[in-house]
Design a protein around this motif. Sequence first.
Motif, PDB file in Angstrom:
ATOM      1  N   ASP A  44       0.845  -1.189   0.000  1.00  0.00           N
ATOM      2  CA  ASP A  44       0.000   0.000   0.000  1.00  0.00           C
ATOM      3  C   ASP A  44       0.887   1.249   0.000  1.00  0.00           C
ATOM      4  OD1 ASP A  44      -2.953   0.902   0.527  1.00  0.00           O
ATOM      5  OD2 ASP A  44      -1.700   2.142   1.824  1.00  0.00           O
ATOM      6  N   TYR A  45       0.441   2.314  -0.721  1.00  0.00           N
ATOM      7  CA  TYR A  45       1.303   3.493  -0.833  1.00  0.00           C
ATOM      8  C   TYR A  45       1.400   4.251   0.485  1.00  0.00           C
ATOM      9  CZ  TYR A  45      -2.378   7.051  -0.943  1.00  0.00           C
ATOM     10  OH  TYR A  45      -3.400   7.904  -0.610  1.00  0.00           O
ATOM     11  N   GLN A  46       0.454   4.016   1.413  1.00  0.00           N
ATOM     12  CA  GLN A  46       0.534   4.667   2.723  1.00  0.00           C
ATOM     13  C   GLN A  46       1.027   3.710   3.796  1.00  0.00           C
ATOM     14  OE1 GLN A  46      -3.397   6.303   3.239  1.00  0.00           O
ATOM     15  NE2 GLN A  46      -2.584   8.389   3.292  1.00  0.00           N
ATOM     16  N   GLN A  47       0.469   2.484   3.777  1.00  0.00           N
ATOM     17  CA  GLN A  47       0.741   1.570   4.881  1.00  0.00           C
ATOM     18  C   GLN A  47       1.958   0.703   4.657  1.00  0.00           C
ATOM     19  OE1 GLN A  47      -2.800  -0.746   5.394  1.00  0.00           O
ATOM     20  NE2 GLN A  47      -4.117   1.048   5.265  1.00  0.00           N
ATOM     21  N   GLY A  48       2.458   0.650   3.389  1.00  0.00           N
ATOM     22  CA  GLY A  48       3.577  -0.231   3.110  1.00  0.00           C
ATOM     23  C   GLY A  48       3.164  -1.683   3.218  1.00  0.00           C
ATOM     24  N   ASP A  49       4.066  -2.521   3.733  1.00  0.00           N
ATOM     25  CA  ASP A  49       3.796  -3.964   3.762  1.00  0.00           C
ATOM     26  C   ASP A  49       2.816  -4.359   4.851  1.00  0.00           C
ATOM     27  OD1 ASP A  49       5.136  -4.933   1.562  1.00  0.00           O
ATOM     28  OD2 ASP A  49       7.074  -4.866   2.577  1.00  0.00           O
ATOM     29  N   THR A  50       2.538  -3.467   5.833  1.00  0.00           N
ATOM     30  CA  THR A  50       1.601  -3.855   6.890  1.00  0.00           C
ATOM     31  C   THR A  50       0.215  -4.134   6.328  1.00  0.00           C
ATOM     32  OG1 THR A  50       1.426  -1.504   7.311  1.00  0.00           O
ATOM     33  CG2 THR A  50       2.574  -2.797   8.962  1.00  0.00           C
ATOM     34  N   VAL A  51      -0.082  -3.625   5.118  1.00  0.00           N
ATOM     35  CA  VAL A  51      -1.393  -3.848   4.538  1.00  0.00           C
ATOM     36  C   VAL A  51      -1.658  -5.346   4.349  1.00  0.00           C
ATOM     37  CG1 VAL A  51      -0.752  -3.796   2.105  1.00  0.00           C
ATOM     38  CG2 VAL A  51      -2.991  -2.944   2.818  1.00  0.00           C
TER      39      VAL A  51
END
Lengths: 240, 221
Positions: A44-51
């Motif tokens: 995700d462009y905001q959450q990175g890999d945590t998505v």
Amino acid sequence: MLHRFANPARFLRIARWVVPWSASLGLVSGAAGLYLGLAGSPADYQQGDTVRIMYVHVPAAWMALAAYATMALASAVALIWKHPLADLIAKSTAPIGATFTAIALITGALWGQPTWGTWWVWDARLTSVLILLFLYVGYLALWNAFDDPTRAARAAAVLALVGVVNLPIIKFSVDWWNTLHQPASVLKIGGPTIHPAMLTPLLLMALAFLCYFITLLLLRVRGELAARKLRALQAARAEG
Amino acid sequence: MNGFWLVVGRDLALARRQGGESGLALLFFVLGTVLFPLGIGPETQMLARAGAGLLWIMALLAVLLSLERLFQTDFEDGSLDLLIMAPLAASLTVLAKCLAHWLATGLPMVVTAPLLAIMLAMDPAGLGALTLAMLLATPTLSLIGAIGAALTVGARRGGVLLTLLVLPLYIPVLIFGAGAVEASVAGPGAKGHFMILGALLLMAATLAPPAAAAALRHALE
């Protein structure tokens, strides 16, 4: 139709046929969903890999609700038509649903810490899901509180039906209140607002969780039926 | 309808003559609340901030404490069988028992709550809201509690189980009850909270008696 499946022998025949199919379908879709979710989908462009936590969190939360709905439906059938099999289905659903609820809460906390900066907030969605977990626990405790299994089954069924009021509250909590938890993005009017590259692994994981639920439920009911048969045999032997 | 008032009168007479039973819940409510300033310290600012929540939690627990006896004593001496078999519909019997339970335990708490709130240094603007919210919510507590009490009739460790079953269902009442006081002290007014508490009461009054009656019938089978 309902009464046809209430026959334990027929139920066992069908279960024996369904279990290998649902287990293998769950394995295949789970493997594909995990691969796509962990490696084949963009971060995700905001959450990175945590998505990627979402691919476990969202299906678990869906199944937590679906399991409760199954339990309540089986309880209603058990109360209205007094099918003993429905009691066993409701009883077998509870621990699975409780586990799904716990998984949803734990993965949510793991996701919330990096994203929201907190493990837990007292917003409406999180609180109502926590209540769902307590309802499952109370249901299981009620089953164990009586010496007479029929009496326990009736009481537990009534509790399961009372707890149904919580389901719409969980579903609509994100619309009724201003919650930190984001509103629905898949099951909503006007189609999902989630990119297909993320939707595909999500739906595959949801299918895997559903198959896992069905497989485990059938195995548990089979176990309950065997336990009941064993008790009856032991009672017959003790008498004779 | 005659039977309805007979059940109410019977339960009130029992509560009065057995002495203590329902007074005990009120005493628990008062004593428990008094413990908090001694435990967390008597600073009026902190007490004023936490007071409403404390009172609500104590009210919840006090009602819970008195619920165990709602059906259990009648179950043990057999009169529950007669009450359920009587011509009055079982759900109306439950409603009458809830009304009597509320008159004996809920209403005294509603009257006492503003007094305790003053001792907890609550803002005078919140006193009216607290009383009205309690008036709307304590019958809901009796009604929801009746479901739990009916389900645990004859259960092992009924009291602990009752806590586990009923407290999760009490959470909305706690949220909006404490929220009503908060909202009227902070300024925006608590009309919305009162309406939700009223809606909860109506929902509980229509749904809880049939559920509790079904649970009782199964318990007596």
